[in-house]
Scaffold this active site. Structure first.
Site, short mmCIF file in Angstrom:
data_model
loop_
_atom_site.label_atom_id
_atom_site.label_comp_id
_atom_site.label_asym_id
_atom_site.label_seq_id
_atom_site.Cartn_x
_atom_site.Cartn_y
_atom_site.Cartn_z
N CYS A 166 0.69 -1.59 -0.65
CA CYS A 166 0.04 -0.08 -0.33
C CYS A 166 0.32 1.27 0.03
O CYS A 166 1.36 1.21 1.22
CB CYS A 166 -0.97 -0.54 1.48
SG CYS A 166 -2.12 1.04 1.76
N ASP A 391 -13.11 23.36 13.70
CA ASP A 391 -12.51 21.69 13.00
C ASP A 391 -14.00 20.41 12.85
O ASP A 391 -13.55 19.98 13.26
CB ASP A 391 -11.06 21.56 12.88
CG ASP A 391 -11.00 20.67 12.54
OD1 ASP A 391 -11.59 20.22 11.34
OD2 ASP A 391 -10.31 19.43 12.29
N CYS A 418 -13.04 19.55 5.67
CA CYS A 418 -11.97 18.91 5.36
C CYS A 418 -13.24 18.21 4.17
O CYS A 418 -13.68 17.03 3.33
CB CYS A 418 -12.11 17.23 6.03
SG CYS A 418 -13.49 16.81 6.97
#
Length: 462
Positions: A166, A391, A418
């Protein structure tokens, strides 16, 4: 019923959807000779490319198809370096030059703000990484019913791709994961079957601090480890011998139907039940379920930007909304007079308190409360903040919370997001309260994916 045969066609990718897949439109005639639109979703393609696809049931309005051939490639297309890219759902943009990814993310943020009436020129270019690989400090892998360990197949949550590597996880994390996979095969252990609610192993969580080097391994199983003592003892011995940096080896018992990385019982197999990590010079304790930014290199840039753009002062009070374990709270606390953190997850608040204590910070107050109610309670006990930071999760803070922030009237607001789309709709709620958007800095915390973080500041007009 007419049997509609698959049809091969060449189409042009017009744009990308929110998951990063190409979108194409084909106009066709229906059985009455009228025009009919077929919308195609085609992963692993880029805007402007001409691709050949084979579409099953082309009489439908929407279909998904994999590209058979790239007829005309985008100038920024590159060979994907990961051997699992064609099938794995972990990364979607490995075939796109990194500069192209960054530009696309900048455009996404600009478009989201423009949709809400904001000036897109306030958005700076996305801040990327020098090396956009091996950046993740936490991964959650899944076991197939046969015991294979990997990530879910693209678009198929029930299929697990057995991984050889990965490229977005650290090499040590991958090596530890492969050791667990070998251990499973050696002992003939079975993975969890979601349909039958049978099988032993569900997930493997791997977490690492890039500063301290400490590793955590957490195996999610449907039974207590004592039921497989010989195999568990072997795992403890293997990990202890080959990975001395593993400071926390956990067996996380989960018998629930829901396929989540949750634990009803936590069994400590070796070490302690947490690892130490550091951010901005502050030390944090991380448990298996602690939320902590998964890209520490870029997370440090987020902290630096939030401080630079927020301009905290020693004479000020500050509220940190959705504070988590104190990732932003601790760095800000040393720069303001008093700081109050609000977070709905009680375990995170307990961690924030402990992290503040571990770092010798005494000017903080933390409250386990829903954001909207927490603001009201904190305003009564803590007083009016000059600076407020939030946030929120990907779903955003929501209109009620944003309006409550507006009524509280902090002089400056730092918003870390985000999700550019929910960020834009959230800050739109602040306009009636007299706030002006000063600027937005996108930061790429998730290279090879569609996701992007933003740091923005808003100022109350005087």
């Amino acid at each position: 019923m007419t049997n509609i045969k698959p049809e091969t066609m060449v189409v042009t990718i017009e744009d990308l959807d929110q998951k990063g897949s190409g979108q194409a439109v084909v106009w066709r005639e229906n059985e009455l000779g009228n025009p009919k639109k077929l919308r195609l979703t085609i992963p692993q393609t880029l805007p402007g490319e001409r691709v050949q696809v084979t579409v099953d049931q082309p009489d439908r309005r929407r279909r998904k198809a994999m590209p058979d051939e790239i007829v005309e490639a985008h100038s920024e297309r590159i060979p994907a370096p990961c051997p699992h890219f064609d099938r794995c759902g972990g990364c979607v943009w490995q075939h796109w030059d990194y500069d192209g990814q960054l530009k696309q993310k900048t455009d996404h943020v600009k478009h989201a703000l423009e949709e809400q009436g904001f000036n897109p020129d306030l958005v700076r270019d996305t801040m990327g990484m020098d090396n956009p690989w091996r950046y993740r400090n936490k991964m959650e892998f899944t076991f197939s019913p046969e015991g294979a360990l990997g990530l879910h197949e693209q678009g198929n949550f029930r299929k697990v791709i057995s991984l050889e590597t990965c490229l977005i996880a650290s090499e040590e994390m991958v090596e530890a994961t492969m050791e667990v996979a070998d251990w499973v095969r050696d002992h003939g252990l079975k993975g969890y079957n979601k349909d039958e609610h049978e099988g032993l192993l569900r997930h493997l969580m791997v977490r690492q601090s890039f500063v301290t080097g400490e590793l955590m391994l957490g195996l999610f199983g449907t039974e207590a480890p004592e039921n497989h003592q010989e195999a568990v003892d072997d795992l403890v011995a293997r990990v202890g011998e080959k990975f001395p940096q593993v400071k926390s080896l956990l067996w996380l018992e989960n018998t629930a139907w829901a396929d989540r990385t949750q634990a009803e019982e936590i069994h400590l197999l070796a070490g302690r039940d947490f690892i130490y990590d550091e951010m901005d010079g502050y030390r944090f304790r991380l448990w298996f379920d602690t939320f902590f930014q998964t890209n520490p290199t870029q997370a440090q840039k987020l902290v630096d930007l939030a401080i630079e753009m927020g301009q905290p002062k020693k004479t000020e009070k500050m509220i940190d909304l959705f504070c988590g374990v104190g990732t932003f709270s601790l760095p800000f606390a040393s720069r303001v007079g008093e700081l109050a953190g609000i977070e709905i997850v009680e375990s995170s608040i307990e961690s924030a308190k402990r992290n503040a204590e571990d770092n010798g910070i005494s000017n903080t107050t933390f409250l386990a409360k829903d954001a909207r109610k927490g603001i009201d309670q904190m305003l009564e006990s803590f007083g009016h903040p000059q600076l407020l930071m939030l946030d929120p999760p990907r779903s955003g803070a929501g209109g009620k919370v944003m309006r409550r922030i507006g009524r509280a009237k902090p002089e400056r607001i730092v918003y870390v997001s985000c999700n550019p789309d929910t960020f834009a709709t959230d800050i739109k709620e602040l306009e009636p309260f007299g706030y002006t958007l000063d600027g937005v800095q996108p930061v790429d915390l998730f290279p090879q994916t569609v996701h992007v973080e933003c740091v923005a500041t808003l100022t109350l007009n005087k």
